[in-house]
Design a protein around this motif. Structure first.
Motif, PDB file in Angstrom:
ATOM      1  N   GLU A  89       0.815  -1.220   0.000  1.00 49.41           N
ATOM      2  CA  GLU A  89       0.000   0.000   0.000  1.00 49.41           C
ATOM      3  C   GLU A  89       0.845   1.266   0.000  1.00 49.41           C
ATOM      4  N   PHE A  90       1.925   1.270   0.782  1.00 50.58           N
ATOM      5  CA  PHE A  90       2.718   2.495   0.935  1.00 50.58           C
ATOM      6  C   PHE A  90       4.075   2.434   0.223  1.00 50.58           C
ATOM      7  N   ALA A  91       4.217   1.509  -0.723  1.00 50.03           N
ATOM      8  CA  ALA A  91       5.484   1.390  -1.453  1.00 50.03           C
ATOM      9  C   ALA A  91       5.793   2.694  -2.192  1.00 50.03           C
ATOM     10  N   GLY A  92       6.959   3.291  -1.902  1.00 53.53           N
ATOM     11  CA  GLY A  92       7.366   4.523  -2.557  1.00 53.53           C
ATOM     12  C   GLY A  92       6.607   5.754  -2.124  1.00 53.53           C
ATOM     13  N   ASP A  93       5.816   5.633  -1.057  1.00 51.17           N
ATOM     14  CA  ASP A  93       5.001   6.763  -0.607  1.00 51.17           C
ATOM     15  C   ASP A  93       5.848   7.789   0.139  1.00 51.17           C
ATOM     16  N   ASP A  94       5.398   9.021   0.127  1.00 48.04           N
ATOM     17  CA  ASP A  94       6.057  10.091   0.880  1.00 48.04           C
ATOM     18  C   ASP A  94       5.910   9.797   2.366  1.00 48.04           C
ATOM     19  N   GLU A  95       7.011   9.786   3.125  1.00 45.76           N
ATOM     20  CA  GLU A  95       6.978   9.417   4.537  1.00 45.76           C
ATOM     21  C   GLU A  95       6.618  10.576   5.454  1.00 45.76           C
ATOM     22  N   ARG A  96       6.445  11.754   4.930  1.00 42.56           N
ATOM     23  CA  ARG A  96       6.167  12.915   5.784  1.00 42.56           C
ATOM     24  C   ARG A  96       4.825  12.752   6.499  1.00 42.56           C
ATOM     25  N   PHE A  97       4.769  13.290   7.695  1.00 42.35           N
ATOM     26  CA  PHE A  97       3.575  13.213   8.540  1.00 42.35           C
ATOM     27  C   PHE A  97       2.400  13.960   7.917  1.00 42.35           C
ATOM     28  N   SER A 152      -4.930   9.303  10.397  1.00 41.94           N
ATOM     29  CA  SER A 152      -5.382   8.566  11.574  1.00 41.94           C
ATOM     30  C   SER A 152      -4.230   7.785  12.200  1.00 41.94           C
ATOM     31  N   ARG A 153      -4.410   7.427  13.453  1.00 43.69           N
ATOM     32  CA  ARG A 153      -3.392   6.633  14.161  1.00 43.69           C
ATOM     33  C   ARG A 153      -3.191   5.286  13.466  1.00 43.69           C
ATOM     34  N   GLN A 154      -4.285   4.708  12.997  1.00 47.36           N
ATOM     35  CA  GLN A 154      -4.200   3.420  12.316  1.00 47.36           C
ATOM     36  C   GLN A 154      -3.367   3.526  11.037  1.00 47.36           C
ATOM     37  N   THR A 155      -3.559   4.619  10.301  1.00 51.44           N
ATOM     38  CA  THR A 155      -2.794   4.810   9.064  1.00 51.44           C
ATOM     39  C   THR A 155      -1.318   5.028   9.372  1.00 51.44           C
ATOM     40  N   ARG A 156      -1.027   5.783  10.437  1.00 49.11           N
ATOM     41  CA  ARG A 156       0.374   6.001  10.815  1.00 49.11           C
ATOM     42  C   ARG A 156       1.055   4.689  11.186  1.00 49.11           C
ATOM     43  N   GLN A 157       0.304   3.831  11.911  1.00 52.10           N
ATOM     44  CA  GLN A 157       0.861   2.534  12.284  1.00 52.10           C
ATOM     45  C   GLN A 157       1.119   1.675  11.043  1.00 52.10           C
ATOM     46  N   ALA A 158       0.171   1.694  10.112  1.00 51.97           N
ATOM     47  CA  ALA A 158       0.335   0.927   8.882  1.00 51.97           C
ATOM     48  C   ALA A 158       1.519   1.436   8.078  1.00 51.97           C
ATOM     49  N   ARG A 159       1.689   2.757   8.039  1.00 55.57           N
ATOM     50  CA  ARG A 159       2.807   3.347   7.306  1.00 55.57           C
ATOM     51  C   ARG A 159       4.144   2.892   7.924  1.00 55.57           C
ATOM     52  N   GLY A 160       4.160   2.789   9.273  1.00 50.18           N
ATOM     53  CA  GLY A 160       5.363   2.333   9.948  1.00 50.18           C
ATOM     54  C   GLY A 160       5.680   0.888   9.613  1.00 50.18           C
TER      55      GLY A 160
END
Length: 231
Positions: free
Chosen positions: A61-69, A74-82
């Protein structure tokens, strides 16, 4: 009355990983064993977490995505990004793990799965060590009991000791797990208790009551009532 518990339906033994198990090896295990989650154990076989396929897909889902906050992320999305940058089970797992013991009732296991929105649970012993897995599908095995087996338990155990209920005055019919109660009880007020007791028998799909009562002692009973009434 005998009750089924997790030990009656669980799969003994389970594929597991350790905290340092690499990402690709976890994917291989999920595919090879056709499961969607694996428990993470420590060197003493104690369950410390669980990794599911949902914990692995953020890497897609987050392959190559911008890592900036993101301000409104949502908290769930931040956890998934991590987790998208995780490389081993210890970084991917959900901890602490939700587990059950082999002595846990099927009803309790179902409630735990529902409240935690899980499809499977690691089964542990008294020391928290992994001994198996139980799934929602496993819980449904209780409905594979034969009609004859269900009927025997109802007659031998479910109605035993209920005040105002004489097993000899009851007729119990079971068809595809649906129980029909016929016959007579002493008073109308015992019918709900009898129905609930039969509903608790493992494998019962539904209970239909065609019982009659010698005395109607319910709140809307007519004064002086003595003739049988159906409930």
């Amino acid at each position: 009355m005998s009750r089924w518990n997790v030990a009656d339906v669980m799969t003994i033994g389970a594929v597991s990983v350790q905290a340092d198990t690499p990402f690709k090896e976890i994917v291989d295990l999920l595919e090879a064993h056709e499961v969607n989650a694996v428990p993470v154990i420590d060197r003493f076989d104690r369950v410390v977490g669980v990794v599911s396929s949902a914990d692995l897909t953020p890497k897609i889902e987050f392959a190559g995505d911008d890592e900036r906050f993101r301000l409104f992320e949502s908290r769930q999305t931040r956890q998934a990004r991590g987790k998208a940058h995780a490389t081993a089970a210890g970084e991917l797992m959900n901890a602490p793990a939700v587990t059950v013991m082999s002595t846990t009732s099927l009803a309790a296991a179902a409630r735990i799965m529902d409240s935690a929105q899980l499809k499977r649970l690691p089964v542990v012993d008294a020391l928290g060590r992994l001994i198996g897995m139980v799934t929602r599908r496993d819980l449904l095995k209780v409905f594979l009991r034969s009609d004859a087996e269900i009927r025997r338990e109802i007659l031998a155990e479910a109605v035993d000791g209920l005040v105002g209920v004489d097993a000899a005055s009851l007729r119990v019919e079971v068809d595809d797990g649906v129980v029909t109660l016929l016959g007579e009880v002493e008073s109308a007020s015992v019918v709900p208790s009898l129905v609930r007791q039969v509903e608790r028998v493992d494998g019962v799909v539904d209970v239909v009551s065609h019982l009659s009562a010698v005395v109607d002692d319910t709140d809307d009973a007519q004064p002086g009532f003595r003739s049988p009434v159906m409930f």
